[in-house]
Design an enzyme around this catalytic site. Structure first.
Site, PDB file in Angstrom:
ATOM      1  N   SER A 152       0.846  -1.193   0.000  1.00 24.19           N
ATOM      2  CA  SER A 152       0.000   0.000   0.000  1.00 24.19           C
ATOM      3  C   SER A 152       0.876   1.235   0.000  1.00 24.19           C
ATOM      4  O   SER A 152       2.104   1.128   0.150  1.00 24.19           O
ATOM      5  CB  SER A 152      -0.953  -0.003   1.209  1.00 24.19           C
ATOM      6  OG  SER A 152      -0.216  -0.181   2.389  1.00 24.19           O
ATOM      7  N   GLY A 154       2.013   3.024  -2.283  1.00 26.13           N
ATOM      8  CA  GLY A 154       3.060   3.081  -3.300  1.00 26.13           C
ATOM      9  C   GLY A 154       4.291   2.229  -2.989  1.00 26.13           C
ATOM     10  O   GLY A 154       5.266   2.254  -3.739  1.00 26.13           O
ATOM     11  N   GLU A 259     -11.268   4.215  -6.300  1.00 31.37           N
ATOM     12  CA  GLU A 259     -10.355   5.017  -7.124  1.00 31.37           C
ATOM     13  C   GLU A 259     -10.559   4.740  -8.612  1.00 31.37           C
ATOM     14  O   GLU A 259     -10.634   3.585  -9.033  1.00 31.37           O
ATOM     15  CB  GLU A 259      -8.905   4.695  -6.758  1.00 31.37           C
ATOM     16  CG  GLU A 259      -8.546   5.020  -5.320  1.00 31.37           C
ATOM     17  CD  GLU A 259      -7.119   4.589  -4.985  1.00 31.37           C
ATOM     18  OE1 GLU A 259      -6.259   4.565  -5.872  1.00 31.37           O
ATOM     19  OE2 GLU A 259      -6.883   4.251  -3.820  1.00 31.37           O
ATOM     20  N   GLU A 271      -8.681   0.770  -8.034  1.00 30.13           N
ATOM     21  CA  GLU A 271      -8.675  -0.064  -6.821  1.00 30.13           C
ATOM     22  C   GLU A 271      -9.597   0.580  -5.794  1.00 30.13           C
ATOM     23  O   GLU A 271     -10.186   1.638  -6.064  1.00 30.13           O
ATOM     24  CB  GLU A 271      -7.253  -0.209  -6.265  1.00 30.13           C
ATOM     25  CG  GLU A 271      -6.630   1.106  -5.810  1.00 30.13           C
ATOM     26  CD  GLU A 271      -5.606   0.935  -4.693  1.00 30.13           C
ATOM     27  OE1 GLU A 271      -5.293  -0.183  -4.281  1.00 30.13           O
ATOM     28  OE2 GLU A 271      -5.128   1.968  -4.188  1.00 30.13           O
ATOM     29  N   ASP A 278      -7.202   8.085   2.387  1.00 29.01           N
ATOM     30  CA  ASP A 278      -6.374   9.246   2.772  1.00 29.01           C
ATOM     31  C   ASP A 278      -6.771  10.502   1.981  1.00 29.01           C
ATOM     32  O   ASP A 278      -6.874  11.587   2.554  1.00 29.01           O
ATOM     33  CB  ASP A 278      -4.869   8.941   2.730  1.00 29.01           C
ATOM     34  CG  ASP A 278      -4.379   8.329   1.430  1.00 29.01           C
ATOM     35  OD1 ASP A 278      -5.162   8.270   0.459  1.00 29.01           O
ATOM     36  OD2 ASP A 278      -3.201   7.919   1.384  1.00 29.01           O
ATOM     37  N   THR A 279      -7.041  10.361   0.689  1.00 27.82           N
ATOM     38  CA  THR A 279      -7.429  11.543  -0.095  1.00 27.82           C
ATOM     39  C   THR A 279      -8.745  12.148   0.409  1.00 27.82           C
ATOM     40  O   THR A 279      -9.033  13.319   0.157  1.00 27.82           O
ATOM     41  CB  THR A 279      -7.580  11.214  -1.594  1.00 27.82           C
ATOM     42  OG1 THR A 279      -8.633  10.262  -1.754  1.00 27.82           O
ATOM     43  CG2 THR A 279      -6.297  10.643  -2.169  1.00 27.82           C
ATOM     44  N   ARG A 360       3.827  11.111   6.704  1.00 24.38           N
ATOM     45  CA  ARG A 360       2.788  12.134   6.780  1.00 24.38           C
ATOM     46  C   ARG A 360       2.570  12.494   8.254  1.00 24.38           C
ATOM     47  O   ARG A 360       2.163  11.656   9.047  1.00 24.38           O
ATOM     48  CB  ARG A 360       1.506  11.570   6.181  1.00 24.38           C
ATOM     49  CG  ARG A 360       0.524  12.621   5.702  1.00 24.38           C
ATOM     50  CD  ARG A 360      -0.790  11.991   5.268  1.00 24.38           C
ATOM     51  NE  ARG A 360      -0.639  11.132   4.127  1.00 24.38           N
ATOM     52  CZ  ARG A 360      -1.338  10.002   3.931  1.00 24.38           C
ATOM     53  NH1 ARG A 360      -2.215   9.603   4.811  1.00 24.38           N
ATOM     54  NH2 ARG A 360      -1.136   9.273   2.868  1.00 24.38           N
TER      55      ARG A 360
END
Ligand SMILES: Nc1ncnc2c1ncn2[C@@H]1O[C@H](COP(=O)(O)OP(=O)(O)O)[C@@H](O)[C@H]1O
Ligand SMILES: [Mg+2]
Length: 392
Positions: A152, A154, A259, A271, A278-279, A360
């Protein structure tokens, strides 16, 4: 009055933290779990448990000890087979044990979307060895995106543009993969016009949607997101059709982040997360009910009469740049000052105990009720840039 609902939250990051706040406001008792003490969600929960959620026996013991009404995963990295056993014994896994298993494996959810439901996706093949991957790249064509099937944010993901990059992409994927399945997906690179997350809520009264969220990713990780995002009514309807097909297949109640890539008139399924995305943190400022409120309401079976969008909104991440335990986050007094009237700003600092490169640490939020999303994006980025991490 109904008895207090007990929620076992598996994963205690920033998304879990906001979920805890939403669920507790509705009267729930939350036990927050993660592999380290003092995780963001634990700081606001009723109780905390520290153990490896990939350890089936440890997970089972915690479930037995707390006897929760709901098990709410916040992350993918969980021994999900254990959840199936508890679901079979009548415990409510959110949104369903099957959804958690399918979505933690890219190949399984891809088979459901592309083969079972016939949704449009990128061309793809799987590979379990370097030799297989070379063949898959040749067949899918370049550029292509290589990802471990279990990963996950990336991790282990790279884009292959030339033959010379194939072997390195394999090594990178193997080093970034979670779990014990050495398997990658090779996807044709989609030169999309833009990508979106469609927050989709499966409730007892049916499936509802938030306005589409646009976002920008770097290194496979989200940098900024905005809502609403310009999109034709036909494209919105097509994304909603596909999202409904997927969430109905997965079943259960809760919010999903679905997404899509959009290119011209084509809406291509990518996906999904069976949980807040998060977005979707932009909803902390953009809507009357945030994605966390919506997840909590859907889980608890509470009504969601209307979702109100306040106007052009954006989120921008605040990232660390090195490994550290001694640091302070500063600059909020400047970051929260809007550069013009009509700009509303907010910030969430996650209070993670340590930093890492690209970790983050917080998010800046902007809302311009009568403005456009470009201005909101700029305002969120400007606020994020004023937040400093002072390393000692
Ligand atoms: N086939 C693809 N074509 C173009 N970009 C892609 C493709 N797959 C992934 N990406 C980019 O990488 C990001 C992360 O990939 P994703 O499959 O969503 O992995 P993760 O589970 O890590 O979020 C996407 O949001 C998108 O920007
Ligand atoms: Mg993604």
């Amino acid at each position: 009055m109904a008895a207090t609902k007990k929620i076992l939250l598996l994963g205690s990051g920033e998304l879990g933290r906001e979920f805890v706040i939403s669920a507790k406001r509705l009267g729930a008792h939350v036990v927050a779990c993660d592999s380290y003490a003092g995780a963001p969600a634990m700081q606001v929960a009723d109780e905390a448990e520290v153990f490896s959620m990939l350890d089936g026996a440890a997970l089972g013991a915690v479930i037995e000890r707390h006897q929760p009404d709901f098990i709410v995963p916040e992350v993918e990295a969980i021994r999900t087979e254990v959840l199936k056993d508890y679901e079979d014994r009548g415990l409510s896994v959110v949104p369903s044990a099957r959804a958690t298993v399918m979505t933690m494996n890219r190949d399984r959810i891809r088979e459901v979307a592309a083969q079972e439901l016939g949704l449009p996706t990128s061309r793809y093949l799987y590979a379990e060895t370097l030799v297989e991957m070379r063949a898959a790249v040749a067949q899918v064509g370049m550029p292509c995106v290589v990802k471990p099937v279990m990963s996950s944010s990336g991790k282990g993901q790279s884009t292959v543009k030339s033959q010379a990059e194939v072997d390195a992409a394999w090594d990178y994927a193997v080093s970034g993969m979670r779990g014990d399945r050495v398997r990658v997906i090779v996807e044709a690179f989609i030169a999309f016009d833009y990508e979106i997350t469609l927050l989709t809520i499966r409730t007892r009264d049916g499936v509802i949607f938030c306005p589409p969220i646009g976002h920008r990713q770097e290194r496979g990780d989200y940098q900024e997101s905005w809502q609403p995002t310009p999109m034709t009514p036909a494209a919105v309807a097509e994304a909603q059709r596909q999202a409904k097909a997927v969430v109905d297949n997965l079943g259960g109640y809760g919010l999903f982040g679905v997404e899509f890539f959009v290119k011209g008139d084509d809406v291509i399924f990518s996906e999904l997360s069976p949980r807040p995305h998060d977005t979707g943190m932009v909803t902390l400022i953009s809507q009357n009910l945030t994605e966390f409120d919506l997840h909590a309401r859907a889980i608890l079976g509470l009504p969601i009469p209307a979702i109100t969008q306040h106007g052009a909104s954006a989120s921008a991440v605040i990232l660390a740049d090195r490994d550290a335990t001694g640091f302070t986050i500063a600059g909020l007094e400047r970051a929260l000052v809007p550069s013009a009237p009509g700009i509303e700003l907010d910030i969430r600092i996650f209070n993670k105990p340590t930093t890492r490169p690209y970790r983050r640490m917080g998010v800046a939020l902007a809302l311009i009720r009568d403005g456009d999303t470009d201005a909101a994006r700029m305002a969120a980025r400007a606020a994020a840039a004023k937040v400093r991490i002072d390393y000692r």
